[in-house]
Design a protein around this motif. Structure first.
Motif, short mmCIF file in Angstrom:
data_model
loop_
_atom_site.label_atom_id
_atom_site.label_comp_id
_atom_site.label_asym_id
_atom_site.label_seq_id
_atom_site.Cartn_x
_atom_site.Cartn_y
_atom_site.Cartn_z
N GLN A 125 -68.75 -24.92 -4.17
CA GLN A 125 -69.95 -24.26 -4.67
C GLN A 125 -71.14 -24.80 -3.88
OE1 GLN A 125 -72.63 -24.67 -8.59
NE2 GLN A 125 -70.51 -24.17 -9.05
N SER A 176 -62.47 -25.12 -10.68
CA SER A 176 -63.12 -23.80 -10.68
C SER A 176 -63.81 -23.44 -11.99
CB SER A 176 -62.10 -22.70 -10.33
OG SER A 176 -61.57 -22.91 -9.05
N PHE A 205 -70.06 -19.26 -3.63
CA PHE A 205 -68.76 -19.87 -3.87
C PHE A 205 -67.83 -19.56 -2.70
CE2 PHE A 205 -70.70 -18.96 -7.94
CZ PHE A 205 -70.57 -20.17 -8.60
N LYS A 264 -67.07 -24.10 -12.43
CA LYS A 264 -68.46 -23.93 -12.01
C LYS A 264 -69.40 -25.02 -12.53
CE LYS A 264 -67.91 -19.01 -11.38
NZ LYS A 264 -68.33 -17.68 -11.73
#
Length: 149
Positions: A46, A99, A66, A101
């Motif tokens: 990210q 994953s 991303f 975020k």
């Protein structure tokens, strides 16, 4: 006949005026981010692009991108961000291995990797924007060495 000539002259005048009043085109640039020291190919990278110290302090990025780590080779990867106007920027990276975020922590210690444009942060506190900011006046390449604690 005179009416057609006047209409034509008016048309030419309007076209010429519209070209002379348009603003000059803005140059857009590319930021190429070379990421090194990635420990595995799980999850995604990210990249958060910041424009001001205030927004970095508040964790409000200007852009977030991303990148899937499928392209990773030799624990390195190149990420490209296009269409960026000239100005002051800083790029922060999260190696988001699960994953979700978000940066994951155990006892206030980051579980996932992080890094900053052309700056390897070794302190325990958050870095200052001034440490990793840069001026974008042409296409730019920065390097981020991922740090894992």
């Amino acid at each position: 006949m005179k009416r057609r000539v006047y209409t034509f002259i008016l048309f030419v005048f309007v076209c010429a005026a519209s070209f002379s009043f348009t603003s000059p085109s803005t140059n857009y640039y590319t930021i190429t981010v070379k990421v090194i020291n990635i420990r595995n190919n799980s999850g995604m990278l990210q990249l958060q692009v910041y424009r001001t110290a205030e927004n970095f302090k508040k964790e409000i990025p200007w852009k977030v991108r991303f990148f899937d780590k499928n392209e990773m080779k030799n624990n390195s990867m190149t990420c490209i961000i296009t269409g960026i106007e000239p100005g002051e920027y800083g790029v922060a990276l999260l190696d988001d291995e699960n994953s979700n975020k978000d940066m994951d922590y155990t006892m206030f210690v980051p579980d996932e990797g992080f890094g900053f444009s052309d700056y390897y942060h070794t302190a325990w506190s958050k870095p200052k924007f001034e440490s990793f900011k840069f001026q974008l006046t042409e296409d730019k390449t920065v390097t981020i060495k991922v740090r894992y604690v």
